[in-house]
Design an enzyme around this catalytic site. Structure first.
Site, PDB file in Angstrom:
ATOM      1  N   ASN A  42     -49.726 -17.002 -60.783  1.00 47.37           N
ATOM      2  CA  ASN A  42     -49.055 -17.945 -59.888  1.00 47.37           C
ATOM      3  C   ASN A  42     -47.999 -18.731 -60.657  1.00 47.37           C
ATOM      4  O   ASN A  42     -48.189 -19.092 -61.823  1.00 47.37           O
ATOM      5  CB  ASN A  42     -50.032 -18.860 -59.147  1.00 47.37           C
ATOM      6  CG  ASN A  42     -51.017 -19.611 -60.015  1.00 47.37           C
ATOM      7  OD1 ASN A  42     -51.352 -19.167 -61.109  1.00 47.37           O
ATOM      8  ND2 ASN A  42     -51.494 -20.734 -59.525  1.00 47.37           N
ATOM      9  N   GLU A  44     -45.769 -22.011 -59.986  1.00 51.60           N
ATOM     10  CA  GLU A  44     -45.557 -23.156 -59.103  1.00 51.60           C
ATOM     11  C   GLU A  44     -44.184 -23.763 -59.327  1.00 51.60           C
ATOM     12  O   GLU A  44     -43.434 -23.356 -60.220  1.00 51.60           O
ATOM     13  CB  GLU A  44     -46.688 -24.182 -59.322  1.00 51.60           C
ATOM     14  CG  GLU A  44     -48.041 -23.593 -58.952  1.00 51.60           C
ATOM     15  CD  GLU A  44     -49.180 -24.586 -58.950  1.00 51.60           C
ATOM     16  OE1 GLU A  44     -49.023 -25.709 -59.471  1.00 51.60           O
ATOM     17  OE2 GLU A  44     -50.258 -24.203 -58.422  1.00 51.60           O
ATOM     18  N   GLU A  55     -50.662 -12.670 -56.616  1.00 55.96           N
ATOM     19  CA  GLU A  55     -50.672 -11.352 -55.971  1.00 55.96           C
ATOM     20  C   GLU A  55     -49.256 -10.912 -55.612  1.00 55.96           C
ATOM     21  O   GLU A  55     -48.882  -9.756 -55.803  1.00 55.96           O
ATOM     22  CB  GLU A  55     -51.509 -11.381 -54.687  1.00 55.96           C
ATOM     23  CG  GLU A  55     -52.973 -11.695 -54.911  1.00 55.96           C
ATOM     24  CD  GLU A  55     -53.285 -13.190 -54.839  1.00 55.96           C
ATOM     25  OE1 GLU A  55     -52.464 -14.013 -55.315  1.00 55.96           O
ATOM     26  OE2 GLU A  55     -54.347 -13.532 -54.313  1.00 55.96           O
ATOM     27  N   CYS A  91     -54.579 -15.211 -50.378  1.00 55.52           N
ATOM     28  CA  CYS A  91     -54.196 -16.017 -49.208  1.00 55.52           C
ATOM     29  C   CYS A  91     -53.642 -15.099 -48.116  1.00 55.52           C
ATOM     30  O   CYS A  91     -53.349 -13.919 -48.350  1.00 55.52           O
ATOM     31  CB  CYS A  91     -53.178 -17.087 -49.599  1.00 55.52           C
ATOM     32  SG  CYS A  91     -51.490 -16.465 -49.761  1.00 55.52           S
TER      33      CYS A  91
HETATM   34  N1  THU Z   1     -52.900 -18.992 -55.402  1.00 62.47           N
HETATM   35  C1  THU Z   1     -52.671 -17.712 -55.811  1.00 62.47           C
HETATM   36  O1  THU Z   1     -51.889 -17.469 -56.729  1.00 62.47           O
HETATM   37  N2  THU Z   1     -53.318 -16.717 -55.175  1.00 62.47           N
HETATM   38  C2  THU Z   1     -54.278 -16.903 -54.229  1.00 62.47           C
HETATM   39  O2  THU Z   1     -54.823 -15.938 -53.725  1.00 62.47           O
HETATM   40  C3  THU Z   1     -54.640 -18.241 -53.798  1.00 62.47           C
HETATM   41  C4  THU Z   1     -53.785 -19.338 -54.307  1.00 62.47           C
HETATM   42  C5  THU Z   1     -52.232 -20.083 -56.105  1.00 62.47           C
HETATM   43  C6  THU Z   1     -51.163 -20.814 -55.339  1.00 62.47           C
HETATM   44  C7  THU Z   1     -51.158 -22.146 -56.031  1.00 62.47           C
HETATM   45  O3  THU Z   1     -50.333 -22.055 -57.192  1.00 62.47           O
HETATM   46  C8  THU Z   1     -52.588 -22.344 -56.489  1.00 62.47           C
HETATM   47  O4  THU Z   1     -53.186 -21.067 -56.466  1.00 62.47           O
HETATM   48  C9  THU Z   1     -53.400 -23.289 -55.618  1.00 62.47           C
HETATM   49  O5  THU Z   1     -53.302 -22.942 -54.280  1.00 62.47           O
END
Ligand code: THU
Length: 138
Positions: A42, A44, A55, A91
């Site tokens: 991830n 941000e 993903e 998600c």
């Molecule tokens: N996040 C993911 O990278 N993948 C997921 O399946 C769920 C959430 C990340 C997004 C954000 O940076 C952090 O997790 C908290 O939501």
């Protein structure tokens, strides 16, 4: 490649997560039909909605490298500084993004199982009755 090995790669990919706001680090490892594995974490952003999940980072890296067909994805997430000990299911946005390129019943999804080990499911189970490219051109 085994689900366990793919999940180990997702754990390793977590190490690159850029998650200063949520402090929740996620890694993903996407297995192509030709055997290649693409990793994602991830990423941000100070403008929060700009954030990209692990993903989709893996999926977009794969598609950018010419891959279009996938067998499986492993996803692992936990608060920064902690070892994953519970499932981090993709998600809804990531489920739909994967759906574009996958037969939902064939696409395996590997997650950390609660308390250790690995859990296995499918994209079909996570996103039933989904909308895909074939719905546009039946
Ligand atoms: N996040 C993911 O990278 N993948 C997921 O399946 C769920 C959430 C990340 C997004 C954000 O940076 C952090 O997790 C908290 O939501």
């Amino acid at each position: 490649m085994s689900g366990e090995e793919l999940l180990r790669r997702a754990h390793a990919a977590r190490g690159n997560a850029y998650a200063p706001y949520s402090r929740f680090a996620v890694g993903a490892a996407l297995l192509c039909e030709d055997g290649r594995v693409f990793l994602g974490c991830n990423v941000e952003n100070a403008a929060y909605p700009v954030t990209c999940c692990a993903e989709r980072a893996a999926l977009f890296a794969a598609v950018s490298a010419g891959a279009r067909r996938f067998r499986a994805i492993a996803v692992s997430g936990a608060p920064l500084g902690q070892e994953p000990g519970a499932p981090c299911p993709p998600c809804g946005v990531c489920r739909q993004a994967l759906r574009e390129f996958c037969a939902p019943k064939e696409m395996r999804v590997y997650l950390d199982a609660p308390g250790g080990g690995m859990a296995e499911t499918t994209l079909q189970a996570l996103l039933p009755e989904s909308f895909g490219p074939e719905n546009l051109a039946p």
